[in-house]
Design a protein around this motif. Sequence first.
Motif, mmCIF file in Angstrom:
data_model
loop_
_atom_site.group_PDB
_atom_site.id
_atom_site.type_symbol
_atom_site.label_atom_id
_atom_site.label_comp_id
_atom_site.label_asym_id
_atom_site.label_seq_id
_atom_site.Cartn_x
_atom_site.Cartn_y
_atom_site.Cartn_z
ATOM 1 N N TRP A 134 0.801 -1.226 0.000
ATOM 2 C CA TRP A 134 0.000 0.000 0.000
ATOM 3 C C TRP A 134 0.830 1.270 0.000
ATOM 4 O O TRP A 134 0.253 2.364 -0.045
ATOM 5 C CB TRP A 134 -0.924 0.014 1.222
ATOM 6 N N GLY A 135 2.137 1.160 0.092
ATOM 7 C CA GLY A 135 2.929 2.384 0.153
ATOM 8 C C GLY A 135 4.392 2.102 0.415
ATOM 9 O O GLY A 135 4.847 0.959 0.311
ATOM 10 N N PRO A 136 5.147 3.135 0.772
ATOM 11 C CA PRO A 136 6.595 2.979 0.948
ATOM 12 C C PRO A 136 6.977 2.126 2.157
ATOM 13 O O PRO A 136 6.269 2.086 3.165
ATOM 14 C CB PRO A 136 7.079 4.424 1.113
ATOM 15 N N LEU A 137 8.111 1.469 2.009
ATOM 16 C CA LEU A 137 8.773 0.752 3.098
ATOM 17 C C LEU A 137 10.142 1.394 3.283
ATOM 18 O O LEU A 137 10.740 1.868 2.329
ATOM 19 C CB LEU A 137 8.959 -0.731 2.756
ATOM 20 N N TRP A 138 10.647 1.371 4.493
ATOM 21 C CA TRP A 138 11.977 1.925 4.730
ATOM 22 C C TRP A 138 12.579 1.274 5.972
ATOM 23 O O TRP A 138 11.893 0.580 6.723
ATOM 24 C CB TRP A 138 11.904 3.442 4.899
ATOM 25 N N GLU A 160 0.851 -0.687 5.614
ATOM 26 C CA GLU A 160 0.622 -2.087 5.273
ATOM 27 C C GLU A 160 -0.521 -2.658 6.122
ATOM 28 O O GLU A 160 -0.858 -2.128 7.176
ATOM 29 C CB GLU A 160 1.901 -2.897 5.460
ATOM 30 N N THR A 161 -1.080 -3.756 5.681
ATOM 31 C CA THR A 161 -2.281 -4.324 6.309
ATOM 32 C C THR A 161 -2.016 -4.727 7.759
ATOM 33 O O THR A 161 -1.098 -5.509 8.030
ATOM 34 C CB THR A 161 -2.746 -5.560 5.524
ATOM 35 N N PRO A 162 -2.805 -4.201 8.709
ATOM 36 C CA PRO A 162 -2.625 -4.549 10.122
ATOM 37 C C PRO A 162 -2.698 -6.058 10.340
ATOM 38 O O PRO A 162 -3.581 -6.731 9.805
ATOM 39 C CB PRO A 162 -3.780 -3.827 10.813
ATOM 40 N N GLY A 163 -1.768 -6.572 11.134
ATOM 41 C CA GLY A 163 -1.750 -7.986 11.464
ATOM 42 C C GLY A 163 -1.169 -8.871 10.388
ATOM 43 O O GLY A 163 -0.946 -10.065 10.608
ATOM 44 N N LEU A 164 -0.893 -8.311 9.211
ATOM 45 C CA LEU A 164 -0.312 -9.093 8.104
ATOM 46 C C LEU A 164 1.003 -8.428 7.696
ATOM 47 O O LEU A 164 2.027 -8.643 8.311
ATOM 48 C CB LEU A 164 -1.307 -9.176 6.944
ATOM 49 N N GLY A 165 0.961 -7.613 6.638
ATOM 50 C CA GLY A 165 2.186 -6.951 6.189
ATOM 51 C C GLY A 165 2.776 -6.017 7.220
ATOM 52 O O GLY A 165 3.986 -5.778 7.229
ATOM 53 N N SER A 166 1.927 -5.482 8.107
ATOM 54 C CA SER A 166 2.428 -4.537 9.115
ATOM 55 C C SER A 166 3.418 -5.174 10.080
ATOM 56 O O SER A 166 4.127 -4.471 10.808
ATOM 57 C CB SER A 166 1.259 -3.952 9.908
ATOM 58 N N GLN A 167 3.493 -6.501 10.076
ATOM 59 C CA GLN A 167 4.380 -7.198 10.997
ATOM 60 C C GLN A 167 5.863 -6.939 10.694
ATOM 61 O O GLN A 167 6.721 -7.240 11.521
ATOM 62 C CB GLN A 167 4.107 -8.706 10.953
ATOM 63 N N ILE A 168 6.157 -6.364 9.536
ATOM 64 C CA ILE A 168 7.569 -6.066 9.231
ATOM 65 C C ILE A 168 8.140 -5.029 10.194
ATOM 66 O O ILE A 168 9.357 -4.872 10.283
ATOM 67 C CB ILE A 168 7.753 -5.571 7.789
ATOM 68 N N ALA A 169 7.280 -4.326 10.918
ATOM 69 C CA ALA A 169 7.750 -3.318 11.863
ATOM 70 C C ALA A 169 7.937 -3.883 13.272
ATOM 71 O O ALA A 169 8.366 -3.157 14.175
ATOM 72 C CB ALA A 169 6.766 -2.145 11.907
ATOM 73 N N ASP A 206 11.798 -16.410 7.394
ATOM 74 C CA ASP A 206 10.469 -16.957 7.144
ATOM 75 C C ASP A 206 9.535 -15.900 6.567
ATOM 76 O O ASP A 206 9.474 -14.765 7.055
ATOM 77 C CB ASP A 206 9.874 -17.512 8.439
ATOM 78 N N ALA A 207 8.801 -16.280 5.529
ATOM 79 C CA ALA A 207 7.839 -15.388 4.909
ATOM 80 C C ALA A 207 6.695 -15.089 5.874
ATOM 81 O O ALA A 207 6.408 -15.866 6.783
ATOM 82 C CB ALA A 207 7.296 -16.008 3.623
ATOM 83 N N LEU A 208 6.046 -13.953 5.665
ATOM 84 C CA LEU A 208 4.909 -13.557 6.493
ATOM 85 C C LEU A 208 3.637 -14.227 5.994
ATOM 86 O O LEU A 208 3.288 -14.108 4.815
ATOM 87 C CB LEU A 208 4.729 -12.036 6.451
ATOM 88 N N SER A 209 2.949 -14.908 6.870
ATOM 89 C CA SER A 209 1.689 -15.534 6.498
ATOM 90 C C SER A 209 0.646 -14.451 6.220
ATOM 91 O O SER A 209 0.365 -13.608 7.066
ATOM 92 C CB SER A 209 1.210 -16.443 7.634
ATOM 93 N N ILE A 213 2.695 -10.002 -0.550
ATOM 94 C CA ILE A 213 3.097 -8.866 -1.381
ATOM 95 C C ILE A 213 4.010 -7.926 -0.597
ATOM 96 O O ILE A 213 5.023 -7.443 -1.123
ATOM 97 C CB ILE A 213 1.853 -8.114 -1.902
ATOM 98 N N THR A 214 3.680 -7.696 0.661
ATOM 99 C CA THR A 214 4.551 -6.866 1.497
ATOM 100 C C THR A 214 5.917 -7.532 1.650
ATOM 101 O O THR A 214 6.953 -6.870 1.567
ATOM 102 C CB THR A 214 3.929 -6.643 2.883
ATOM 103 N N GLY A 215 5.910 -8.850 1.869
ATOM 104 C CA GLY A 215 7.172 -9.573 2.015
ATOM 105 C C GLY A 215 8.025 -9.505 0.760
ATOM 106 O O GLY A 215 9.239 -9.305 0.825
ATOM 107 N N ASP A 216 7.380 -9.674 -0.397
ATOM 108 C CA ASP A 216 8.118 -9.562 -1.657
ATOM 109 C C ASP A 216 8.669 -8.149 -1.837
ATOM 110 O O ASP A 216 9.795 -7.959 -2.315
ATOM 111 C CB ASP A 216 7.213 -9.915 -2.836
ATOM 112 N N GLY A 217 7.859 -7.167 -1.438
ATOM 113 C CA GLY A 217 8.314 -5.781 -1.536
ATOM 114 C C GLY A 217 9.495 -5.507 -0.628
ATOM 115 O O GLY A 217 10.425 -4.792 -1.011
ATOM 116 N N LEU A 218 9.475 -6.095 0.574
ATOM 117 C CA LEU A 218 10.590 -5.902 1.499
ATOM 118 C C LEU A 218 11.842 -6.591 0.970
ATOM 119 O O LEU A 218 12.950 -6.039 1.067
ATOM 120 C CB LEU A 218 10.227 -6.435 2.881
#
Length: 245
Positions: A134-138, A160-169, A206-209, A213-218
């Motif tokens: 959904w937007g930039p990562l850094w 990023e989606t709460p509870g999913l992609g947002s876990q990268i933080a 390990d990939a994020l369940s 898309i967020t994981g691939d972006g990261l």
Amino acid sequence: MFSNRYIFIYATVLVVVIAAVLSMTAQFLQPFQQRNIRIAKIQDILTSAGIDSKRTNAEELFDRYIVEQRLINRHGDIVDDGRNPFDVELRDELRRLQDLERGRGTEEPVFPLFISEVNGERKYIVPVIGRGLWGPLWGYVALLGDFNTIAGVVFDHAGETPGLGSQIAESWFHKQFVGKRIFDDNDNFVSVRLMRGGANNPHGVDALSGGTITGDGLSETIQTSLENYVPYFRNQRRQQQQNIK
């Protein structure tokens, strides 16, 4: 009843006054906003190097433990163009690189690097930036003195989606990167990627369940950002090998 002319003048004056107040408020708050951004950046750099900080002591710890700041060109050389590396935005430099590769620019990009030292151990910290779902990562990636092994990371996102992609933080996610390597045994740059079974791969986590898309972006963010530093890393690794001999 008020005339249309009166209502128009009143509304115009009201809009002008509100706009003026909002403009003055924005100008008044701008220094505070810039300081907040600076402190957040300092804390991210320190966190990637394993240095805990608070807003109240972040600048003090940065001055104490960040012993050197460098600008690196795409050939792996240290350059000095008069700018403070802290103030150099990776996003702007990547844009210059892209323009150069497309034949639309002439200005050489440079890439900031920060060196921390704690108890005699140095870590080399570089910024990373890219896009998620959904937007930039850094974030920042810190390497040990072998310029290969990851000592720590910190990542964040805009939405990023709460509870999913947002876990990268999350800190538990960051810990998975520690000890991973960005070069293979043949000295090929392979970066670190999110993948199934990544915990058992020296170049994976390990990939994020539910956050594919967020994981691939990261993964792309880490690779495309770090590869700008690869010539520098290789130069440093080569010097280390020569010193051993």
